[in-house]
Design an enzyme around this catalytic site. Structure first.
Site, mmCIF file in Angstrom:
data_model
loop_
_atom_site.group_PDB
_atom_site.id
_atom_site.type_symbol
_atom_site.label_atom_id
_atom_site.label_comp_id
_atom_site.label_asym_id
_atom_site.label_seq_id
_atom_site.Cartn_x
_atom_site.Cartn_y
_atom_site.Cartn_z
ATOM 1 N N LYS A 22 0.846 -1.207 0.000
ATOM 2 C CA LYS A 22 0.000 0.000 0.000
ATOM 3 C C LYS A 22 0.878 1.253 0.000
ATOM 4 C CE LYS A 22 -1.733 1.550 4.054
ATOM 5 N NZ LYS A 22 -1.415 2.941 4.383
ATOM 6 N N ASN A 23 1.868 1.276 0.882
ATOM 7 C CA ASN A 23 2.645 2.501 1.069
ATOM 8 C C ASN A 23 3.650 2.761 -0.052
ATOM 9 O OD1 ASN A 23 1.152 3.020 3.291
ATOM 10 N ND2 ASN A 23 2.752 2.499 4.794
ATOM 11 N N ARG A 102 -4.427 10.741 4.498
ATOM 12 C CA ARG A 102 -3.335 11.696 4.656
ATOM 13 C C ARG A 102 -2.375 11.707 3.471
ATOM 14 N NH1 ARG A 102 -2.018 14.022 9.063
ATOM 15 N NH2 ARG A 102 0.085 14.147 8.241
ATOM 16 N N CYS A 126 -4.599 12.580 13.236
ATOM 17 C CA CYS A 126 -5.294 11.300 13.050
ATOM 18 C C CYS A 126 -5.069 10.479 14.303
ATOM 19 C CB CYS A 126 -4.807 10.584 11.808
ATOM 20 S SG CYS A 126 -3.191 9.877 11.972
ATOM 21 N N ARG A 131 0.801 14.435 13.444
ATOM 22 C CA ARG A 131 1.283 14.249 12.074
ATOM 23 C C ARG A 131 1.300 15.539 11.250
ATOM 24 N NH1 ARG A 131 -0.887 8.782 9.589
ATOM 25 N NH2 ARG A 131 1.049 8.941 8.443
ATOM 26 N N PRO A 132 2.209 16.459 11.603
ATOM 27 C CA PRO A 132 2.303 17.724 10.855
ATOM 28 C C PRO A 132 2.890 17.532 9.453
ATOM 29 C CG PRO A 132 4.057 17.575 12.482
ATOM 30 C CD PRO A 132 3.185 16.375 12.684
ATOM 31 N N VAL A 133 2.784 18.585 8.613
ATOM 32 C CA VAL A 133 3.370 18.538 7.268
ATOM 33 C C VAL A 133 4.402 19.657 7.082
ATOM 34 C CG1 VAL A 133 1.466 17.353 6.099
ATOM 35 C CG2 VAL A 133 1.386 19.844 6.354
ATOM 36 N N ASP A 134 4.886 20.218 8.216
ATOM 37 C CA ASP A 134 5.825 21.341 8.129
ATOM 38 C C ASP A 134 7.076 20.992 7.308
ATOM 39 O OD1 ASP A 134 6.282 19.544 10.292
ATOM 40 O OD2 ASP A 134 7.688 20.950 11.214
ATOM 41 N N LEU A 135 7.563 19.755 7.449
ATOM 42 C CA LEU A 135 8.813 19.398 6.757
ATOM 43 C C LEU A 135 8.582 19.219 5.256
ATOM 44 C CD1 LEU A 135 10.267 16.916 9.422
ATOM 45 C CD2 LEU A 135 10.739 19.357 9.118
ATOM 46 N N ASP A 317 5.124 0.528 11.904
ATOM 47 C CA ASP A 317 3.917 -0.111 11.362
ATOM 48 C C ASP A 317 3.805 -1.587 11.763
ATOM 49 O OD1 ASP A 317 3.223 2.270 10.226
ATOM 50 O OD2 ASP A 317 3.779 1.730 8.177
ATOM 51 N N ILE A 339 8.340 6.908 16.796
ATOM 52 C CA ILE A 339 7.968 7.635 15.565
ATOM 53 C C ILE A 339 6.700 8.463 15.762
ATOM 54 C CG2 ILE A 339 7.505 7.426 13.074
ATOM 55 C CD1 ILE A 339 10.283 6.373 13.815
ATOM 56 N N ARG A 409 -8.495 -0.911 4.443
ATOM 57 C CA ARG A 409 -7.615 0.142 3.892
ATOM 58 C C ARG A 409 -6.253 -0.429 3.524
ATOM 59 N NH1 ARG A 409 -7.184 5.525 7.230
ATOM 60 N NH2 ARG A 409 -5.949 5.892 5.381
HETATM 61 C C1 EPZ Z 1 4.497 6.965 6.290
HETATM 62 O O1 EPZ Z 1 3.766 8.024 6.870
HETATM 63 C C2 EPZ Z 1 3.552 5.787 6.221
HETATM 64 N N1 EPZ Z 1 2.400 6.136 5.394
HETATM 65 C C3 EPZ Z 1 3.109 5.379 7.616
HETATM 66 O O2 EPZ Z 1 2.292 4.216 7.507
HETATM 67 C C4 EPZ Z 1 4.355 5.044 8.450
HETATM 68 O O3 EPZ Z 1 3.953 4.732 9.770
HETATM 69 C C5 EPZ Z 1 5.313 6.226 8.449
HETATM 70 O O4 EPZ Z 1 5.639 6.611 7.083
HETATM 71 C C6 EPZ Z 1 6.627 5.933 9.176
HETATM 72 O O5 EPZ Z 1 7.252 4.835 8.596
HETATM 73 C C7 EPZ Z 1 2.448 5.980 4.076
HETATM 74 O O6 EPZ Z 1 3.468 5.628 3.500
HETATM 75 C C8 EPZ Z 1 1.198 6.246 3.302
HETATM 76 P P1 EPZ Z 1 6.675 10.284 8.293
HETATM 77 P P2 EPZ Z 1 4.362 9.515 6.840
HETATM 78 O O7 EPZ Z 1 6.589 11.582 7.557
HETATM 79 O O8 EPZ Z 1 5.130 9.704 5.608
HETATM 80 C C9 EPZ Z 1 7.028 13.553 11.788
HETATM 81 C C10 EPZ Z 1 0.362 2.919 7.875
HETATM 82 O O9 EPZ Z 1 -0.145 2.368 8.880
HETATM 83 N N2 EPZ Z 1 6.817 14.601 10.766
HETATM 84 O O10 EPZ Z 1 7.822 9.402 8.009
HETATM 85 O O11 EPZ Z 1 3.216 10.428 7.106
HETATM 86 C C11 EPZ Z 1 5.781 12.699 12.001
HETATM 87 O O12 EPZ Z 1 4.842 13.319 12.839
HETATM 88 C C12 EPZ Z 1 0.917 4.325 7.949
HETATM 89 O O13 EPZ Z 1 0.417 2.369 6.755
HETATM 90 C C13 EPZ Z 1 6.924 15.927 11.131
HETATM 91 O O14 EPZ Z 1 7.201 16.265 12.283
HETATM 92 O O15 EPZ Z 1 5.305 9.479 8.112
HETATM 93 C C14 EPZ Z 1 6.387 11.447 12.587
HETATM 94 O O16 EPZ Z 1 6.642 11.644 13.941
HETATM 95 C C15 EPZ Z 1 0.656 4.988 9.239
HETATM 96 N N3 EPZ Z 1 6.723 16.881 10.158
HETATM 97 C C16 EPZ Z 1 7.738 11.332 11.843
HETATM 98 O O17 EPZ Z 1 8.009 12.643 11.337
HETATM 99 C C17 EPZ Z 1 6.432 16.562 8.881
HETATM 100 O O18 EPZ Z 1 6.267 17.464 8.041
HETATM 101 C C18 EPZ Z 1 7.750 10.349 10.686
HETATM 102 O O19 EPZ Z 1 6.636 10.593 9.853
HETATM 103 C C19 EPZ Z 1 6.347 15.192 8.506
HETATM 104 C C20 EPZ Z 1 6.536 14.228 9.482
#
Ligand code: EPZ
Length: 430
Positions: A22-23, A102, A126, A131-135, A317, A339, A409
């Site tokens: 999926k991912n 998301r 969620c 889960r911010p998107v600042d980065l 995960d 995480i 999902r």
């Molecule tokens: C991906 O989410 C996966 N989703 C998640 O799988 C997975 O748990 C996660 O990566 C970690 O491996 C998909 O691929 C669709 P991140 P993503 O950005 O990309 C913080 C599942 O069950 N962060 O690597 O959203 C964040 O809050 C899902 O299939 C910021 O602070 O995760 C987290 O603590 C759930 N600012 C860490 O980074 C940002 O702008 C890692 O998140 C972005 C992230």
């Protein structure tokens, strides 16, 4: 609403075909926005998230058609889907859609790169955290984009002449941030260097697909990725990577119930840290041509301490599923979640089955119990739901898992795959 009824106690024996990830499928589908030509994805899992993203991409003008030959085939084969974004008809992704998934926020990068602008709803929090998107937005700014937040939307514009290559140094490893940076940088003018990039196999899969489309990318799978921008990308044909989380989930189920199962169409290098931990619990893990065999015949489950980390560490995960396994261990284990700050929603539901788990901040202390007992349970996210299924398979009596839409999902044909290995599992509709 559908429920799943599980009568626990049976060992799992046989083989389970592992679906496409999926991912990996989601960002690959989104990458089709980068080209007017057709991107053909093979081995796409039949999941509600895939269907929803097809609808979301359709709003932007992507024509998605499932290859007729594959329709109706069983769970041994994924679907082949053609995505053609000949014309982008809308650069706005509305709240109603982004709030349902998301990952759809990631459309911001290809829309910006190809059209010079995008307006995408902020996804919000969620069940597993804020889960911010600042980065992700920081990465786009580093390539010259103007980023404004307006009425719940991120509004981004490329400078005159388009995005420029730049230096992106992530302060924290982010999978979505790395996907976003890659999809924006491939069409930027000049070179982009992404430091502290996520090394997840799904990032490598996206990079390989982009390379097949004509992108110039070096270093995917390492912490430094270098992208040399090109003026346009073409179509390609690309098979979706096997799902390492689905692989690990069934591996943990076998470790918990006992038995002997060959997980087909998957690879150990995608989840070595998870398999190493399983071996330490006493399961026998062997790589075979075409898959991974998991066996546990007799013998107890040894407690093992685990900390979730970005790849190649133990994946967040698989944390919930591993916790399910540890509820039956011969002793105490410690599971630290680093995480996501709120990813212990399964703990209270596992307790309904008789598990003994204490939480202390980001640490779960799990005291193994000799017996779990079936009960009605429900969960708040995908991986939490499947941890309840795993626990139920090893529990005495009947468990009813509610809110099955979470499972749909991310797990293709879950009941069928378990039933073919001897589990007593049935879906009750309505
Ligand atoms: C991906 O989410 C996966 N989703 C998640 O799988 C997975 O748990 C996660 O990566 C970690 O491996 C998909 O691929 C669709 P991140 P993503 O950005 O990309 C913080 C599942 O069950 N962060 O690597 O959203 C964040 O809050 C899902 O299939 C910021 O602070 O995760 C987290 O603590 C759930 N600012 C860490 O980074 C940002 O702008 C890692 O998140 C972005 C992230």
């Amino acid at each position: 609403m559908d429920r799943i009824r599980i009568v626990g106690g049976a060992q799992l024996n046989g083989s389970i075909p592992i679906s496409g990830a999926k991912n990996a499928a989601l960002p690959l589908m989104i990458a089709s926005l980068l080209t007017p030509e057709t991107v053909v994805l093979e081995n796409v899992p039949r999941l509600s998230d895939v269907r929803l993203l097809m609808r979301i991409l359709g709003n932007h003008g992507v024509d998605a058609s499932i290859d007729g030959k594959r329709v109706g085939q069983d769970e041994d084969h994924g679907e082949t889907i053609r995505f053609t974004a000949k014309t982008i008809v809308d650069t706005t992704a509305p709240y109603e859609l982004v709030s349902r998934m998301r990952a759809s926020f990631w459309v911001i990068a290809p829309l910006l790169a190809r059209m010079g602008e995008a307006k995408v709803s902020l996804p919000g929090g969620c069940a597993i955290g804020t889960r911010p998107v600042d980065l992700l937005l920081m990465a786009l700014e580093a390539l010259g984009a103007d980023v404004q937040i307006d009425a719940g939307y991120a509004v981004v514009r490329a400078p005159t002449g388009g995005l420029r290559g730049g230096r992106i140094d992530f302060p924290k490893v982010t999978v979505g941030g790395t996907h976003t940076a890659l999809m924006a940088a491939v069409l930027a003018n000049g070179t982009t260097v992404i430091d502290n990039a996520a090394r997840e196999p799904e990032v490598v899969d996206l990079a390989n697909c982009l390379i097949a489309m004509g992108a110039k990318i070096d270093g995917a799978g390492t912490s430094r990725i270098v992208v040399e921008g090109v003026t346009s990308l073409g179509g390609c044909r690309h098979p979706v990577l096997p799902d390492r989380i689905e692989t690990g989930t069934y591996a943990m189920a076998v470790a918990m119930t006992g038995g002997d199962v060959l997980l087909q169409n998957t690879r150990a290098d995608l989840l070595q840290a998870g398999l190493d931990v399983l071996a330490r619990t006493g399961a026998e893990v062997t790589s075979e041509s075409g898959g991974i065999r998991i066996r546990r015949n007799g013998g107890g489950i040894a407690p093992v301490d685990v900390t979730t980390e970005p790849f190649p560490g133990f994946p967040t995960d698989l944390q919930a599923q591993f916790m399910a396994l540890m509820t039956r261990a011969d002793g105490v284990s410690h599971i630290r979640e680093t995480i996501f700050e709120n990813r212990f929603m399964h703990v209270s539901e596992l307790a309904r089955l008789g598990a003994h788990i204490r939480l202390d901040g980001d640490l779960a202390i799990v005291e193994g119990a000799p017996v779990l007992k079936g009960a009605p349970v429900m969960a708040t996210d995908l991986r939490a739901s499947v941890s309840l299924v795993i626990a139920a398979l090893a529990a005495e009596g009947e468990t009813m898992v509610h809110r099955v839409y979470h499972l749909d999902r991310g797990f293709e044909a879950l009941e069928k795959k378990l039933v073919r290995c001897g589990a007593q599992v049935e879906r009750i509709s309505g």
